[in-house]
Design a protein around this motif. Structure first.
Motif, mmCIF file in Angstrom:
data_model
loop_
_atom_site.group_PDB
_atom_site.id
_atom_site.type_symbol
_atom_site.label_atom_id
_atom_site.label_comp_id
_atom_site.label_asym_id
_atom_site.label_seq_id
_atom_site.Cartn_x
_atom_site.Cartn_y
_atom_site.Cartn_z
ATOM 1 N N VAL A 149 44.203 73.138 -0.507
ATOM 2 C CA VAL A 149 43.251 72.358 -1.312
ATOM 3 C C VAL A 149 42.594 73.240 -2.366
ATOM 4 O O VAL A 149 42.480 72.859 -3.539
ATOM 5 C CB VAL A 149 42.188 71.713 -0.408
ATOM 6 C CG1 VAL A 149 41.103 71.038 -1.247
ATOM 7 C CG2 VAL A 149 42.840 70.686 0.513
ATOM 8 N N TYR A 150 42.178 74.437 -1.956
ATOM 9 C CA TYR A 150 41.567 75.360 -2.916
ATOM 10 C C TYR A 150 42.537 75.741 -4.026
ATOM 11 O O TYR A 150 42.192 75.740 -5.212
ATOM 12 C CB TYR A 150 41.098 76.635 -2.199
ATOM 13 C CG TYR A 150 39.830 76.484 -1.414
ATOM 14 C CD1 TYR A 150 38.888 75.521 -1.745
ATOM 15 C CD2 TYR A 150 39.556 77.313 -0.328
ATOM 16 C CE1 TYR A 150 37.727 75.381 -1.023
ATOM 17 C CE2 TYR A 150 38.387 77.185 0.407
ATOM 18 C CZ TYR A 150 37.467 76.213 0.056
ATOM 19 O OH TYR A 150 36.317 76.078 0.777
ATOM 20 N N VAL A 151 43.759 76.079 -3.646
ATOM 21 C CA VAL A 151 44.743 76.553 -4.629
ATOM 22 C C VAL A 151 45.095 75.450 -5.623
ATOM 23 O O VAL A 151 45.248 75.704 -6.819
ATOM 24 C CB VAL A 151 46.003 77.082 -3.917
ATOM 25 C CG1 VAL A 151 47.158 77.278 -4.898
ATOM 26 C CG2 VAL A 151 45.701 78.402 -3.219
ATOM 27 N N ILE A 152 45.207 74.212 -5.164
ATOM 28 C CA ILE A 152 45.495 73.109 -6.074
ATOM 29 C C ILE A 152 44.392 72.967 -7.117
ATOM 30 O O ILE A 152 44.659 72.721 -8.300
ATOM 31 C CB ILE A 152 45.688 71.792 -5.293
ATOM 32 C CG1 ILE A 152 47.021 71.829 -4.538
ATOM 33 C CG2 ILE A 152 45.659 70.581 -6.231
ATOM 34 C CD1 ILE A 152 47.246 70.631 -3.629
ATOM 35 N N SER A 153 43.145 73.139 -6.698
ATOM 36 C CA SER A 153 42.045 73.039 -7.668
ATOM 37 C C SER A 153 42.041 74.238 -8.617
ATOM 38 O O SER A 153 41.802 74.085 -9.818
ATOM 39 C CB SER A 153 40.704 72.937 -6.935
ATOM 40 O OG SER A 153 40.418 74.118 -6.211
ATOM 41 N N LEU A 191 43.770 63.894 -6.807
ATOM 42 C CA LEU A 191 44.676 63.133 -5.949
ATOM 43 C C LEU A 191 45.669 64.044 -5.231
ATOM 44 O O LEU A 191 45.972 63.839 -4.048
ATOM 45 C CB LEU A 191 45.414 62.086 -6.776
ATOM 46 C CG LEU A 191 44.592 60.875 -7.232
ATOM 47 C CD1 LEU A 191 45.414 59.977 -8.151
ATOM 48 C CD2 LEU A 191 44.108 60.076 -6.016
ATOM 49 N N LEU A 192 46.189 65.045 -5.942
ATOM 50 C CA LEU A 192 47.111 65.988 -5.302
ATOM 51 C C LEU A 192 46.411 66.739 -4.166
ATOM 52 O O LEU A 192 46.990 66.918 -3.088
ATOM 53 C CB LEU A 192 47.646 66.988 -6.332
ATOM 54 C CG LEU A 192 48.748 66.513 -7.267
ATOM 55 C CD1 LEU A 192 49.173 67.658 -8.190
ATOM 56 C CD2 LEU A 192 49.966 66.022 -6.482
ATOM 57 N N ALA A 193 45.172 67.174 -4.415
ATOM 58 C CA ALA A 193 44.428 67.889 -3.386
ATOM 59 C C ALA A 193 44.154 66.995 -2.175
ATOM 60 O O ALA A 193 44.308 67.417 -1.023
ATOM 61 C CB ALA A 193 43.119 68.425 -3.963
ATOM 62 N N LEU A 194 43.770 65.751 -2.432
ATOM 63 C CA LEU A 194 43.495 64.816 -1.337
ATOM 64 C C LEU A 194 44.766 64.491 -0.555
ATOM 65 O O LEU A 194 44.737 64.401 0.679
ATOM 66 C CB LEU A 194 42.871 63.528 -1.889
ATOM 67 C CG LEU A 194 41.447 63.637 -2.436
ATOM 68 C CD1 LEU A 194 41.016 62.318 -3.060
ATOM 69 C CD2 LEU A 194 40.482 64.047 -1.332
ATOM 70 N N LEU A 195 45.882 64.324 -1.267
ATOM 71 C CA LEU A 195 47.145 64.033 -0.594
ATOM 72 C C LEU A 195 47.578 65.208 0.282
ATOM 73 O O LEU A 195 47.998 65.015 1.429
ATOM 74 C CB LEU A 195 48.221 63.722 -1.638
ATOM 75 C CG LEU A 195 49.619 63.403 -1.093
ATOM 76 C CD1 LEU A 195 49.570 62.168 -0.192
ATOM 77 C CD2 LEU A 195 50.594 63.185 -2.238
ATOM 78 N N ASP A 197 45.632 67.498 1.567
ATOM 79 C CA ASP A 197 44.687 67.583 2.685
ATOM 80 C C ASP A 197 45.008 66.532 3.743
ATOM 81 O O ASP A 197 44.962 66.813 4.949
ATOM 82 C CB ASP A 197 43.266 67.395 2.167
ATOM 83 C CG ASP A 197 42.225 67.526 3.259
ATOM 84 O OD1 ASP A 197 42.091 68.636 3.803
ATOM 85 O OD2 ASP A 197 41.547 66.523 3.578
ATOM 86 N N PHE A 198 45.367 65.321 3.311
ATOM 87 C CA PHE A 198 45.698 64.249 4.252
ATOM 88 C C PHE A 198 46.953 64.593 5.061
ATOM 89 O O PHE A 198 46.968 64.448 6.290
ATOM 90 C CB PHE A 198 45.900 62.939 3.493
ATOM 91 C CG PHE A 198 46.386 61.804 4.351
ATOM 92 C CD1 PHE A 198 45.501 61.109 5.171
ATOM 93 C CD2 PHE A 198 47.724 61.433 4.356
ATOM 94 C CE1 PHE A 198 45.949 60.074 5.975
ATOM 95 C CE2 PHE A 198 48.178 60.403 5.157
ATOM 96 C CZ PHE A 198 47.290 59.714 5.969
ATOM 97 N N LEU A 199 47.999 65.051 4.371
ATOM 98 C CA LEU A 199 49.260 65.346 5.055
ATOM 99 C C LEU A 199 49.104 66.513 6.027
ATOM 100 O O LEU A 199 49.559 66.443 7.180
ATOM 101 C CB LEU A 199 50.352 65.651 4.034
ATOM 102 C CG LEU A 199 50.784 64.478 3.148
ATOM 103 C CD1 LEU A 199 51.799 64.941 2.105
ATOM 104 C CD2 LEU A 199 51.379 63.356 3.987
ATOM 105 N N LEU A 200 48.461 67.586 5.573
ATOM 106 C CA LEU A 200 48.271 68.735 6.452
ATOM 107 C C LEU A 200 47.289 68.415 7.579
ATOM 108 O O LEU A 200 47.436 68.918 8.695
ATOM 109 C CB LEU A 200 47.783 69.934 5.646
ATOM 110 C CG LEU A 200 48.815 70.520 4.673
ATOM 111 C CD1 LEU A 200 48.175 71.576 3.778
ATOM 112 C CD2 LEU A 200 49.997 71.114 5.424
ATOM 113 N N GLY A 201 46.296 67.558 7.286
ATOM 114 C CA GLY A 201 45.382 67.124 8.331
ATOM 115 C C GLY A 201 46.094 66.317 9.404
ATOM 116 O O GLY A 201 45.805 66.456 10.597
#
Length: 211
Positions: A149-153, A191-195, A197-201
């Motif tokens: 998530v951090y790296v995507i941002s 959206l990429l970060a949320l996606l 995070d959702f998949l890895l979560g």
């Protein structure tokens, strides 16, 4: 709203291309971070000298504290512009959370379990792969999740050195005062970060249920 929808219809190939570049840069950086930090964290969790752990975590902490723009500026004379310095900078930023979580995961394994496995004739490699790694994996995937998530941002800054990605839309919009470009680039990155995070979560929760 109608104008924005027309803009998306007209520019969606560019948006998809930028999103793919963004995802590629982020994915390679996180993958490289995993290839370095996971084995290093497993190694340091053993009976290693204190100075070795201090040096490894100190270096990872140092990379984390360097401002993004400053790190990119330092890397340009060494690696030029484009993908290489961007991926290398993001790789350095990815090390600390993955290393920390991997180390904590391996440290959390009960010493009694390892001693019992040793008594059963398990080699060091077998104890690592069959016992320590599965038990530490929830910690590891948690570190990878946060890092991704951090790296995507952070990847939005890669466009400043010609690496592309969604930051190109944002900075182009700032340059020509086009709010739809800024909004699209920022929304796509979120959206990429949320996606991710959702998949890895989901993976983390599934592993937690089966552990």
């Amino acid at each position: 709203m109608t104008n924005y929808i027309e803009f998306l219809i007209d520019r969606y190939p560019d948006v998809l291309s930028a999103a793919w570049e963004h995802l590629t840069i982020s994915g390679i950086a996180v993958l490289l971070g995993c290839l370095v930090a996971v084995p290093l964290g497993a190694y340091l969790s053993g009976n290693r000298p204190g100075w070795m752990r201090s040096a490894a975590f100190g270096a990872a902490n140092l990379f984390q504290t360097i401002p993004s723009l400053a790190l990119l500026a330092v890397l340009i004379p060494l690696l030029g512009i484009g993908l290489k310095p961007a991926i290398f900078a993001l790789f350095l930023y990815s090390l600390l959370p993955i290393l920390r979580n991997t180390y904590a995961g391996f440290q959390s394994v009960d010493a009694g379990i390892l001693e019992a496995a040793r008594g059963m004739g398990y080699s060091a490699a077998q104890r690592l792969l069959r016992i320590q790694l599965p038990l530490a994996f929830p910690y590891i995937i948690s570190g990878i999740r946060v890092t991704t998530v951090y790296v995507i941002s952070w990847t939005t800054l890669a466009t400043l050195i010609g690496a592309g990605g969604l930051g190109q839309l944002i900075f182009s919009g700032l340059g020509v005062n086009r709010q739809e470009l800024i909004l699209t680039g920022a929304a796509a990155a979120i959206l990429l970060a949320l996606l991710a995070d959702f998949l890895l979560g989901a993976i983390e929760r599934r592993i937690g249920r089966t552990a």
